[in-house]
Design an enzyme around this catalytic site. Structure first.
Site, mmCIF file in Angstrom:
data_model
loop_
_atom_site.group_PDB
_atom_site.id
_atom_site.type_symbol
_atom_site.label_atom_id
_atom_site.label_comp_id
_atom_site.label_asym_id
_atom_site.label_seq_id
_atom_site.Cartn_x
_atom_site.Cartn_y
_atom_site.Cartn_z
ATOM 1 N N LYS A 281 14.394 37.453 65.444
ATOM 2 C CA LYS A 281 13.255 38.351 65.256
ATOM 3 C C LYS A 281 12.073 37.880 66.094
ATOM 4 O O LYS A 281 11.985 36.699 66.434
ATOM 5 C CB LYS A 281 12.834 38.331 63.773
ATOM 6 C CG LYS A 281 13.787 39.038 62.833
ATOM 7 C CD LYS A 281 13.287 38.959 61.397
ATOM 8 C CE LYS A 281 14.242 39.610 60.430
ATOM 9 N NZ LYS A 281 14.358 41.070 60.597
ATOM 10 N N ARG A 355 23.660 43.154 54.539
ATOM 11 C CA ARG A 355 24.881 43.903 54.184
ATOM 12 C C ARG A 355 26.110 43.004 54.266
ATOM 13 O O ARG A 355 27.097 43.220 53.559
ATOM 14 C CB ARG A 355 24.992 45.146 55.079
ATOM 15 C CG ARG A 355 25.060 44.836 56.542
ATOM 16 C CD ARG A 355 24.723 46.043 57.434
ATOM 17 N NE ARG A 355 23.278 46.247 57.584
ATOM 18 C CZ ARG A 355 22.730 47.207 58.317
ATOM 19 N NH1 ARG A 355 23.489 48.079 58.959
ATOM 20 N NH2 ARG A 355 21.422 47.315 58.407
HETATM 21 N N1 BES Z 1 15.486 41.563 55.967
HETATM 22 C C1 BES Z 1 15.553 42.509 57.015
HETATM 23 C C2 BES Z 1 14.927 43.844 56.616
HETATM 24 C C3 BES Z 1 13.424 43.929 56.704
HETATM 25 C C4 BES Z 1 12.809 44.028 57.933
HETATM 26 C C5 BES Z 1 12.670 43.989 55.565
HETATM 27 C C6 BES Z 1 11.438 44.146 57.998
HETATM 28 C C7 BES Z 1 11.304 44.114 55.638
HETATM 29 C C8 BES Z 1 10.678 44.191 56.853
HETATM 30 C C9 BES Z 1 16.999 42.787 57.391
HETATM 31 O O1 BES Z 1 17.860 41.725 57.278
HETATM 32 C C10 BES Z 1 16.979 43.183 58.822
HETATM 33 O O2 BES Z 1 16.633 42.380 59.629
HETATM 34 N N2 BES Z 1 17.361 44.426 59.098
HETATM 35 C C11 BES Z 1 17.343 44.928 60.415
HETATM 36 C C12 BES Z 1 18.600 45.752 60.592
HETATM 37 C C13 BES Z 1 18.859 46.162 62.017
HETATM 38 C C14 BES Z 1 19.196 44.962 62.858
HETATM 39 C C15 BES Z 1 19.979 47.158 62.018
HETATM 40 C C16 BES Z 1 16.092 45.798 60.584
HETATM 41 O O3 BES Z 1 15.717 46.503 59.655
HETATM 42 O O4 BES Z 1 15.485 45.720 61.653
HETATM 43 MN MN MN Z 2 17.876 40.545 59.040
#
Ligand code: BES
Ligand code: MN
Ligand code: ZN
Length: 499
Positions: A281, A355
């Site tokens: 990230k 997931r």
């Molecule tokens: N924990 C995150 C989701 C999240 C992101 C919650 C920002 C709150 C704020 C999750 O594990 C994640 O990173 N999801 C990705 C999925 C994507 C790679 C398909 C997302 O939402 O960007």
């Molecule tokens: Mn994630």
């Protein structure tokens, strides 16, 4: 905090540090406010007229009014009388609790619950009042070098009519338990990721089982998780030096209800830190990914609440927990893993890890032959874009379960909004090299995440709550909210029929 009810006839003789009464817009006094005003020879009405607009959530303390035994009378704004409803009542109780915390008040008596409102019962209002009081008492202070000043509020009493005291007491009991459950969830969310590790969550479950005799905790370690063939969960855990934990916390009521009842299973995402892994990230606000275990925290908080209430139904909390970090042993884009269900998954983005750990927990849940399984997860940024910070996203193909959860959310003022979950979205998860991919592209990101989970939840009624937007606040008031503990406990209470 100590909760109680009072049914004294003459309010003005009541000795308390803070006696709270409701005031509607345009100077309309509630019954209690009017009684006090008469004892104070019109002093309250005069103050209201001079400087209190009674907007919902507003609060005006009146110190030492003549003719009244309480040290202060707290005027609480209730807005327009013909628009008065449960949400306004809860907001006023929260304003009272916040005032008590601010002013260092040790005890308060509130007369608000006695005011009837169309969409709630006395039990509902007492529950909301106790929850507000318990929530206002929350202070995070685990990691400061000096203890922070804690709110002094110790006793909270509701003044109600004689005929309603029993209902009010039941509501207070429920609200107190919900508040304590929320506060546990908030503490776990707020703790830093180097403290709140998978091992720490496991220890918290064990501590709960020691504290409440209806709870039994089991924490499976790496070896046992391997024996269960949770290849998807383990693939995420493998990137980190911190050992994973698979937590099973079971509430068995002390008195079994008549007949056979299949349990409800709650599954909470327990990523104690989500860096994204190799699909790392961006840096700004990455610290917030310590909140990626708020689903797990809400499961533990809910289990605490129902254990305290000794809910007459069996409930099982499951938490798969690990970190998502990049390393030489971490998942790589392109890796293919085999889940406990046998289905294979091509990992196209290592940041879609929630997931990957939930799917194996959903398969594990089959062994309980559950009446319903609800998973709770900070799953997608896309859900925050869709619903903001107001509603949790609810996904379910089971109409009854979906409606029950939506109703519980409305009742508990912890709302969820139904999102679609149709087969047409499943196509986006197609992989050229495995049974499915772990991402479905940018369109409808929160829906394809739910679609992915649905492939592991076919054997029981199932619902998924995406709490990415509701589990924590950003910015100045950064911190965990304790949601959706109120929704979950309300759902379980409604189900047990103990309203
Ligand atoms: N924990 C995150 C989701 C999240 C992101 C919650 C920002 C709150 C704020 C999750 O594990 C994640 O990173 N999801 C990705 C999925 C994507 C790679 C398909 C997302 O939402 O960007
Ligand atoms: Mn994630
Ligand atoms: Zn995550």
């Amino acid at each position: 905090m100590e909760f109680s009810t009072l049914t004294t006839a003459s309010l003005h003789t009541l000795k308390t540090p803070a006696l709270a009464v409701g005031v509607f817009q345009d100077g309309v006094l509630s019954e209690a406010a009017d009684a006090l005003d008469q004892a104070a020879s019109g002093a309250l009405r005069a103050i209201v007229k001079a400087e209190f607009d009674a907007a919902p959530g507003s609060c005006l303390p009146v110190h030492a009014p003549a003719g009244i035994a309480a040290s202060r009378v707290i005027l609480l704004g209730l807005g327009a009388q013909d628009h008065y409803k449960a949400a306004v009542h809860a907001r006023a109780q929260a304003a009272l609790a916040a005032y008590c915390a601010r002013a260092g008040v040790a005890g308060t008596v509130s007369t608000l619950a006695a005011i009837a409102c169309p969409d709630s019962s006395m039990t509902d209002r007492a529950r909301a009042a106790a929850r507000a009081a318990a929530a206002a008492a929350y202070r995070y202070d685990a990691t400061f070098s000096k203890p922070r000043p804690a709110p002094k509020l110790r006793t909270f009493a509701l003044h109600v009519g004689r005929g309603q005291a029993a209902q009010a007491r039941e509501g207070l009991r429920q609200g107190g338990a919900i508040g304590a459950g929320m506060n546990l969830a908030r503490t776990l969310g707020d703790l830093p990721p180097n403290v709140c590790t998978p091992t720490y969550l496991g220890k918290t479950a064990r501590d709960l089982a020691r504290q409440f005799k209806t709870l039994k905790a089991e924490v499976l370690d790496q070896r046992k998780i391997e024996a269960l063939k949770m290849g998807s969960f383990l693939s995420v855990a493998r990137g980190s030096a911190e050992p994973p934990a698979f937590i099973v916390l079971r509430h068995t009521p002390s008195a079994r209800p008549a007949g056979k009842h299949a349990p409800v299973v709650l599954v909470g995402k327990g990523i104690t830190f989500d860096s994204g892994g190799i699909s790392i990230k961006p840096g700004p606000a990455m610290d917030e990914m310590k909140f990626d275990m708020c689903g797990a925290a809400s499961v533990l908080g809910t289990m605490r609440a129902i254990a305290e209430l000794d809910l007459p139904h069996e409930v099982i909390g499951i938490v798969p927990s690990c970190e998502n970090l990049p390393s030489g042993t971490a998942n790589k884009p392109g890796d293919i893993v085999t889940s406990m269900s046998g289905q294979t998954i091509e990992i196209l983005n290592t940041d879609a890890e929630g997931r990957l750990i939930l799917c194996d927990a959903l398969t594990y849940a089959e062994r309980f032959k559950p009446a319903a399984v609800i998973d709770i997860a900070t799953l997608t940024g896309a859900c925050v874009i869709a619903l903001g910070h107001v509603n949790s996203g609810l996904f379910s193909q089971d109409e009854d379960l979906a409606q029950a959860l939506l109703a519980a959310g409305r009742e508990a003022l912890d709302p969820a909004w139904r999102m679609p979950l149709e087969d047409a979205y499943q196509d986006q998860l197609k992989s050229n090299f495995a049974d499915m991919a772990n991402i479905g592209g940018r369109p409808a990101g929160s829906v394809t995440a739910a679609c992915f989970l649905s492939r592991f939840a076919g054997k029981y009624p199932w619902a998924h709550l995406d709490i990415a937007g509701t589990a924590w606040n950003e910015g100045k008031d950064k911190g965990a909210t304790g949601r959706p503990v109120p929704l979950l406990v309300q759902y379980l209470l409604d189900r047990a029929g103990s309203r």
